[in-house]
Write an enzyme that holds these catalytic residues in place. Structure first.
Site, PDB file in Angstrom:
ATOM      1  N   PRO A   2       0.832  -1.206   0.000  1.00 10.83           N
ATOM      2  CA  PRO A   2       0.000   0.000   0.000  1.00 10.83           C
ATOM      3  C   PRO A   2       0.869   1.260   0.000  1.00 10.83           C
ATOM      4  O   PRO A   2       1.831   1.368   0.762  1.00 10.83           O
ATOM      5  CB  PRO A   2      -0.796  -0.130   1.304  1.00 10.83           C
ATOM      6  CG  PRO A   2      -0.825  -1.593   1.584  1.00 10.83           C
ATOM      7  CD  PRO A   2       0.505  -2.103   1.117  1.00 10.83           C
ATOM      8  N   GLU A   3       0.521   2.192  -0.882  1.00 12.09           N
ATOM      9  CA  GLU A   3       1.235   3.458  -0.951  1.00 12.09           C
ATOM     10  C   GLU A   3       0.334   4.544  -0.362  1.00 12.09           C
ATOM     11  O   GLU A   3      -0.709   4.245   0.221  1.00 12.09           O
ATOM     12  CB  GLU A   3       1.626   3.737  -2.401  1.00 12.09           C
ATOM     13  CG  GLU A   3       2.499   2.611  -2.992  1.00 12.09           C
ATOM     14  CD  GLU A   3       2.864   2.815  -4.446  1.00 12.09           C
ATOM     15  OE1 GLU A   3       3.037   3.972  -4.872  1.00 12.09           O
ATOM     16  OE2 GLU A   3       2.974   1.809  -5.179  1.00 12.09           O
ATOM     17  N   ARG A 112       1.419 -12.138   5.059  1.00 14.22           N
ATOM     18  CA  ARG A 112       2.882 -12.304   5.018  1.00 14.22           C
ATOM     19  C   ARG A 112       3.587 -11.961   6.326  1.00 14.22           C
ATOM     20  O   ARG A 112       4.782 -12.168   6.455  1.00 14.22           O
ATOM     21  CB  ARG A 112       3.460 -11.461   3.884  1.00 14.22           C
ATOM     22  CG  ARG A 112       2.930 -11.860   2.508  1.00 14.22           C
ATOM     23  CD  ARG A 112       3.794 -11.282   1.421  1.00 14.22           C
ATOM     24  NE  ARG A 112       3.283 -11.598   0.100  1.00 14.22           N
ATOM     25  CZ  ARG A 112       3.936 -11.352  -1.030  1.00 14.22           C
ATOM     26  NH1 ARG A 112       5.130 -10.770  -0.973  1.00 14.22           N
ATOM     27  NH2 ARG A 112       3.406 -11.658  -2.199  1.00 14.22           N
TER      28      ARG A 112
END
Length: 279
Positions: A2-3, A112
């Protein structure tokens, strides 16, 4: 990962869902996500009884502002928050659960397990990592063509790795750096120090415009991103180069190429973004 647009979207959604809730207790199922304090049990103890007043953002970090504490959270690759009733079953990828006193819980899910959480006394977060070395926000007055030019002059790196560094400007990742460089017609391998002032001004405008448009559309859902209501973003429908290897450039029709720059997959148009001789 996510940016800025995706993190901004999550921030706005959380402010609609969890403000005013008080933490009863915290359940930590994967202690390595907790980076500060290093003792996950101490983290849980410090959070108990704290009421959440606001969720902010700095770059790609979420800032949960409680009575006396600030929780700095980085989603990394696939982290996400979701508010559920307590009786909803917990899936195996949920690693931190903030149990509120109103029979709801904010659940941090991360397939993750790359996400991080740092807990600070209020005000202390700005003086310490991970926030203290971040560059200016792209929508702030402190981010200008002049500040970007200064960052370019101080590095020997190519422009793309420089922009990913988070010190010239925060919030850019692989997707939006590729998109901004395409808009500015700058090859990603161009040494930042070789950019002319007109190019830097164009790049500054491209960064602000790209991120601003993405925020309005709720970010980009490339793989798994959804906001805290489970809704996907829509900016991926406007991506011009990222993820479009072999497809025609929307500007000139040339096939989009993909190369590695600084170890990152990088998309660009070889006709629109010419690497000038010597760079």
């Amino acid at each position: 990962m996510p940016e800025l647009p995706e993190v901004e979207t999550v921030k706005r959604t959380l402010n609609e869902l969890v403000i005013g809730k008080t933490v009863g207790h915290v359940e930590i199922r994967w202690p390595k996500i907790i980076r500060r304090p290093q003792d996950a049990g101490e983290f849980a103890r410090l959070m108990a009884g704290e009421t959440l007043h606001h969720v902010g953002r700095r770059g790609k970090f979420l800032l949960f502002c409680f009575d006396s504490k600030v929780l700095v959270s980085h989603l990394r690759m696939e982290g996400r928050y979701r508010l559920d009733r307590e009786n909803v079953p917990v899936d195996p990828y949920t690693h931190v659960i903030f149990h509120f006193t109103d029979d709801t819980s904010l659940r941090y899910r991360d397939v993750r397990k790359f996400g991080t959480m740092h807990l600070f006394r209020k005000g202390e977060e700005w003086r310490m990592l991970p926030l203290k070395e971040l560059g200016p926000e792209p929508f702030s007055n402190s981010f200008s063509a002049e500040s970007l030019a200064l960052s370019c002059r101080k590095t020997t790196r190519a422009v793309k790795p420089m922009l990913l560094d988070q010190r010239a400007v925060v919030g850019l990742g692989n997707i939006y750096t590729d998109e901004a460089l395409f808009r500015a017609r700058i090859h990603p391998l161009t040494p930042a120090a070789d950019l002319t002032m007109p190019q830097i001004k164009t790049l500054h405008e491209a960064i602000v415009e790209t991120l601003g448009e993405a925020v309005k559309m709720g970010g980009s859902t490339i793989r798994t991103f959804v906001n805290s209501r489970g809704h996907a973003g829509f900016f991926q429908q406007k991506l011009q180069v990222y993820g479009r290897k072999g497809m025609p450039c929307p500007r000139c029709g040339t096939a989009i190429e993909k190369i590695k720059v600084g170890g990152r997959g990088t998309h660009f148009c070889p006709a629109c973004q010419i690497r000038v001789t010597g760079s």
